[in-house]
Design a protein around this motif. Structure first.
Motif, PDB file in Angstrom:
ATOM      1  N   MET A  80       0.854  -1.186   0.000  1.00 23.69           N
ATOM      2  CA  MET A  80       0.000   0.000   0.000  1.00 23.69           C
ATOM      3  C   MET A  80       0.884   1.228   0.000  1.00 23.69           C
ATOM      4  SD  MET A  80      -3.106   0.716   2.527  1.00 23.69           S
ATOM      5  CE  MET A  80      -4.383   1.866   2.101  1.00 23.69           C
ATOM      6  N   GLU A 118      -2.075   5.692  -2.378  1.00 25.76           N
ATOM      7  CA  GLU A 118      -3.308   4.962  -2.081  1.00 25.76           C
ATOM      8  C   GLU A 118      -3.845   5.344  -0.710  1.00 25.76           C
ATOM      9  OE1 GLU A 118      -2.411   1.039  -4.779  1.00 25.76           O
ATOM     10  OE2 GLU A 118      -1.642   1.177  -2.754  1.00 25.76           O
ATOM     11  N   LEU A 143      -7.416   7.174  -0.061  1.00 20.77           N
ATOM     12  CA  LEU A 143      -8.328   6.597   0.926  1.00 20.77           C
ATOM     13  C   LEU A 143      -8.750   7.663   1.935  1.00 20.77           C
ATOM     14  CD1 LEU A 143      -9.505   3.810   1.774  1.00 20.77           C
ATOM     15  CD2 LEU A 143      -7.619   3.648   3.382  1.00 20.77           C
ATOM     16  N   LYS A 194     -11.223   9.975   0.445  1.00 24.31           N
ATOM     17  CA  LYS A 194     -12.511   9.302   0.375  1.00 24.31           C
ATOM     18  C   LYS A 194     -13.238   9.398   1.717  1.00 24.31           C
ATOM     19  CE  LYS A 194     -13.200   5.562  -2.699  1.00 24.31           C
ATOM     20  NZ  LYS A 194     -12.691   4.289  -3.156  1.00 24.31           N
ATOM     21  N   ASN A 195     -12.510   9.098   2.780  1.00 25.12           N
ATOM     22  CA  ASN A 195     -13.121   9.135   4.106  1.00 25.12           C
ATOM     23  C   ASN A 195     -13.537  10.543   4.498  1.00 25.12           C
ATOM     24  OD1 ASN A 195     -13.391   6.565   5.295  1.00 25.12           O
ATOM     25  ND2 ASN A 195     -11.173   6.390   5.323  1.00 25.12           N
ATOM     26  N   SER A 204     -16.644  11.545   2.753  1.00 16.87           N
ATOM     27  CA  SER A 204     -17.849  10.798   3.093  1.00 16.87           C
ATOM     28  C   SER A 204     -18.614  11.455   4.237  1.00 16.87           C
ATOM     29  CB  SER A 204     -17.501   9.353   3.443  1.00 16.87           C
ATOM     30  OG  SER A 204     -16.847   9.313   4.680  1.00 16.87           O
ATOM     31  N   ARG A 206     -14.759   3.400  13.708  1.00 15.63           N
ATOM     32  CA  ARG A 206     -14.247   2.527  12.650  1.00 15.63           C
ATOM     33  C   ARG A 206     -13.463   1.349  13.211  1.00 15.63           C
ATOM     34  NH1 ARG A 206     -11.760   7.219   9.293  1.00 15.63           N
ATOM     35  NH2 ARG A 206     -10.621   5.602   8.193  1.00 15.63           N
ATOM     36  N   ARG A 245     -14.359  -1.582  13.845  1.00 14.80           N
ATOM     37  CA  ARG A 245     -14.618  -2.794  13.089  1.00 14.80           C
ATOM     38  C   ARG A 245     -13.849  -2.801  11.768  1.00 14.80           C
ATOM     39  NH1 ARG A 245     -18.489  -6.680  14.097  1.00 14.80           N
ATOM     40  NH2 ARG A 245     -18.872  -7.902  12.212  1.00 14.80           N
ATOM     41  N   GLU A 246     -13.870  -1.642  11.114  1.00 12.25           N
ATOM     42  CA  GLU A 246     -13.106  -1.521   9.862  1.00 12.25           C
ATOM     43  C   GLU A 246     -11.628  -1.827  10.122  1.00 12.25           C
ATOM     44  OE1 GLU A 246     -13.160   2.391   7.952  1.00 12.25           O
ATOM     45  OE2 GLU A 246     -11.148   1.946   7.183  1.00 12.25           O
ATOM     46  N   ILE A 275     -11.183  -5.501  10.506  1.00 13.67           N
ATOM     47  CA  ILE A 275     -11.226  -6.199   9.212  1.00 13.67           C
ATOM     48  C   ILE A 275      -9.905  -6.022   8.477  1.00 13.67           C
ATOM     49  CG2 ILE A 275     -12.337  -6.272   6.947  1.00 13.67           C
ATOM     50  CD1 ILE A 275     -14.922  -5.288   8.391  1.00 13.67           C
ATOM     51  N   ARG A 276      -9.440  -4.772   8.445  1.00 18.49           N
ATOM     52  CA  ARG A 276      -8.184  -4.498   7.740  1.00 18.49           C
ATOM     53  C   ARG A 276      -7.027  -5.294   8.348  1.00 18.49           C
ATOM     54  NH1 ARG A 276      -8.274  -0.505   4.029  1.00 18.49           N
ATOM     55  NH2 ARG A 276     -10.143   0.792   3.955  1.00 18.49           N
ATOM     56  N   ALA A 315      -3.284  -5.923   7.338  1.00 23.25           N
ATOM     57  CA  ALA A 315      -2.722  -4.585   7.509  1.00 23.25           C
ATOM     58  C   ALA A 315      -1.808  -4.572   8.722  1.00 23.25           C
ATOM     59  CB  ALA A 315      -3.841  -3.570   7.685  1.00 23.25           C
ATOM     60  N   VAL A 346       0.735   0.531   8.728  1.00 22.45           N
ATOM     61  CA  VAL A 346      -0.204   0.905   7.668  1.00 22.45           C
ATOM     62  C   VAL A 346      -1.425   1.609   8.259  1.00 22.45           C
ATOM     63  CG1 VAL A 346      -1.758  -0.020   5.903  1.00 22.45           C
ATOM     64  CG2 VAL A 346       0.553  -0.934   6.140  1.00 22.45           C
ATOM     65  N   ILE A 347      -1.951   1.034   9.354  1.00 28.36           N
ATOM     66  CA  ILE A 347      -3.113   1.648  10.009  1.00 28.36           C
ATOM     67  C   ILE A 347      -2.721   3.019  10.560  1.00 28.36           C
ATOM     68  CG2 ILE A 347      -4.797   1.403  11.876  1.00 28.36           C
ATOM     69  CD1 ILE A 347      -5.278  -0.712   9.870  1.00 28.36           C
ATOM     70  N   GLN A 355      -2.429   5.460   7.823  1.00 19.60           N
ATOM     71  CA  GLN A 355      -3.752   5.771   7.276  1.00 19.60           C
ATOM     72  C   GLN A 355      -4.427   6.880   8.097  1.00 19.60           C
ATOM     73  OE1 GLN A 355      -6.498   2.445   6.885  1.00 19.60           O
ATOM     74  NE2 GLN A 355      -8.217   3.877   6.861  1.00 19.60           N
TER      75      GLN A 355
END
Ligand SMILES: Nc1ncnc2c1ncn2[C@@H]1O[C@H](COP(=O)(O)OP(=O)(O)OP(=O)(O)O)[C@@H](O)[C@H]1O
Ligand SMILES: [Mg+2]
Lengths: 396, 236
Positions: free
Chosen positions: A1, A5, A9, A12-13, A16, A294, A296-297, A300-301, A306, A310-311, A314
């Protein structure tokens, strides 16, 4: 990543939840725009000062003789001697006698600044004679009742035909022998082109004073400090008392004023900076909320591989992007407000002061907002990165 | 055949006040490469606990876990993240798709973390989505799909990185029986392609089709073998 990218991302967040992002950025927007306007104001004031002083002459020394506590005095001839002795450091000398008497043209009273000067004064002040002539030696010696006026008076009161006409100063009637060329594009009352020069001898008699002030010009601005100390030394030899005279260099005054403005501006910027910190805390707060929302997100990542780094990046990049976006908006708002501020300041001041933010303050503002995002985004991001994957996945 | 998953006396305890919950209580087992295993048991028997340890999402309280011959217990968080990314494909009951990403992007996520380049990533995600029959839904968000479709996306996501092990925790739990069957068929297909598949299920009908069953009770293995032989002392 890769970073690109992560960045897209983040965008995008941010997009939103526009309202939330906007409110989060508000502190940064206010802080940055305040900094932009304030530094712009500082620049504008400096420019204004520099221009006003350039008009007064940055190569000039103002000499004031108090003679207080000293029996001695300095004669006009002695002053000329000093000036002529150092041609490298001095160019022109003129006494300067302010006349506070009532001035009248016909029945109308005028407010024009009136100064008694020598024939060199127009060179010192860089005026040119447009009509008529300059003072001559004999005008001075004989205390002639003559004067040179600025174009403002010529246009306003004489319709451009002042030459040969006269002005009354107290009971005396002075003949207009010269009219100076217009200096400023826009003339106004009390401005550069609104003045009356008369021979200093005439002025001294009118005001019943002796000559106490002189203006000396130097051929070279870079030698101002030396010119000043030579003049001071010469005066000290005469008076043997430092308090009997003052020599003021315009450049020195300008520098002093500029550094004072600098201090005031710095204080204001620091105050505005506080709102940047508050803005940063706002970002931290919303990022903490966002990490919780987030969870849960994040789980998942992490399940998908991840790494913590990376987290972390981000969330840091998201905070920095939010803050940077706030910074950019702040810069835009700052520029818009600068326009408004220019109008207000100019209206208050009657002289135009342009509030002009410098490029480097814009770059700084942007860098600071990104920095704040990273600084205040780090803690929430670290929290997100440290989450245990299974706990994060189970989070409801 | 070599061993893919090996538990040696794995225990997982949760301290709840002064009580200790033994979610996994001294479990030892081996799953070979290419096996298809169903973990069954009553609710609370420790199935998910085992699964999370197998998937390196959670760590055991004691005991040793070897994945493909490597001791997972000694790994750092970063190594665990890499292992999850490379070796494991998760299929969850609740799909666990990322709601803000579309179908294609969701499938690309594990590849992105694996460092696969953009073009290659897209290509592989598209291939996998085609194999689960979702080529026509690429730009949809998860909430615009049916449960079965979402589960197929999550299957595609699990498969995209070509992991050795597929872990499916009740993948059919939220689906009707027809869609459930489709999902099961896909798991069989993965297994046929050489993947080690571990499936958690409540469904007897499904469990009976799986070649090997591990039954848990109170965190202990009470049965490990073919489904047919267990039938007589049955109580699912
Ligand atoms: N985070 C936790 N904290 C405390 N206890 C937990 C935690 N996770 C699981 N447990 C306990 O461990 C035991 C096993 O839980 P687990 O989730 O593995 O069961 P399961 O077999 O998957 O059940 P189900 O079929 O309902 O999903 C349960 O008694 C549960 O209460
Ligand atoms: Mg479970």
């Amino acid at each position: 990543m890769n970073i690109f990218e992560t960045f897209s991302l983040a965008i995008k967040n941010i997009l939103s939840s526009k309202m939330r992002t906007f409110l989060t950025m508000l502190g940064i927007i206010i802080g940055i725009s305040a900094v932009i306007v304030i530094t712009g104001l500082g620049n504008g004031m400096e420019t204004y000062m520099r221009d006003s002083f350039a008009e007064l002459g940055t190569n000039l020394l103002q000499v004031n003789i108090q003679g207080r506590g000293s029996a001695r005095n300095v004669s006009i001839d002695q002053m000329y001697e000093i000036v002529q002795k150092y041609p490298k450091y001095f160019e022109y000398l003129s006494p300067s006698v302010t006349v506070n008497a009532t001035k009248r043209i016909g029945t109308e009273t005028i407010t024009s600044a009136t100064t008694g000067v020598s024939e060199d004064y127009i060179y010192i002040k860089a005026y040119k004679i447009a009509q008529g002539r300059n003072f001559e030696y004999m005008d001075i010696v004989d205390r002639k009742k003559v004067c040179i006026i600025g174009e403002y008076i010529n246009t306003t009161y004489y319709g451009g035909k002042a030459l040969g006409d006269s002005i009354r100063i107290d009971a005396e009637k002075l003949t207009i022998i010269g009219i100076a060329e217009q200096k400023k594009d826009e003339m106004k009352e009390g401005g550069t082109d609104d003045f009356i020069f008369i021979p200093y001898t005439t002025a001294a008699r009118l005001s019943r004073t002796r000559v106490r002030n002189y203006v000396v010009s130097a051929p070279n601005e870079d030698l101002m400090a030396e010119s000043k100390s030579i003049l001071e030394n010469a005066l000290y030899k005469i008076f043997e008392d430092e308090d009997a005279y003052t020599v003021l260099s315009m450049t020195e005054v300008l520098e002093m004023l500029n550094s004072m403005i600098g201090i005031v501006i710095t204080i204001l910027v620091i105050i505005a900076g506080i709102s940047l910190v508050v803005g940063g805390i706002g970002i931290m707060n919303i990022m903490l909320v966002s990490v919780t929302e987030r969870t849960r997100e994040i789980g998942i990542r992490k399940a998908l591989g991840a790494k913590e780094r990376v987290i972390l990046s981000q969330f840091v990049i998201e905070a920095a992007t939010t803050s940077a976006l706030g910074g950019v908006l702040g810069i835009v708002v700052g520029f818009l407000l600068s326009g408004v501020a220019t109008k207000i300041v100019t209206a208050l001041n009657s002289d135009p002061i342009t509030v002009s933010p410098a490029v480097n303050s814009v770059v700084m503002a942007f860098a600071v907002s990104v920095g704040i995002g990273i600084l205040f985004g780090y803690l929430p991001a670290k929290k997100a990165a440290r989450l245990n994957p299974i706990d994060a996945l189970r989070y409801e | 055949m070599s061993t893919m998953i090996e538990f040696r006396n794995i225990c997982k305890y949760y301290e709840m006040g002064d009580e200790t919950v033994k979610a996994a209580d001294d479990i030892s087992m081996k799953i070979e490469k290419g096996e298809f295993v169903a973990i069954v048991g009553q609710s609370g028997s420790g199935k998910s606990t085992c699964m999370n340890i197998i998937g390196c999402l959670d760590t055991q309280t004691s005991g040793e876990y070897f994945l493909d011959g490597r001791d997972v217990g000694s790994m750092s968080k970063n190594e665990l993240a890499s292992i999850r990314n490379e070796k494991i494909g998760f299929i969850f009951q609740q799909y666990n798709l990322l709601p803000k990403l579309n179908v294609l992007e969701n499938v690309e996520v594990p590849l992105m973390y694996a460092g696969v380049h953009r073009g290659e990533r897209r290509k592989r995600a598209l291939e996998t989505l085609e194999s689960v029959g979702l080529s026509d839904k690429l730009k949809h968000r998860p909430n615009e799909l049916s449960g079965g479709q979402q589960q197929r996306v999550s299957i595609a996501r699990a498969l995209a990185g070509k992991p050795a092990v597929i872990l499916a925790d009740e993948p059919t739990g939220a689906l009707d029986s027809k869609t459930g069957k489709e999902v099961l068929a896909m798991l069989f297909e993965m297994n046929a392609h050489g993947n080690t598949v571990v499936l958690i299920t409540h469904d007897n009908g499904i469990a009976s089709q799986i070649p090997r069953i591990i039954r848990l009770e109170d965190g202990k293995v009470v049965y490990d073998g073919a489904p047919g032989e267990e039938k007589h002392n049955e109580h699912i």
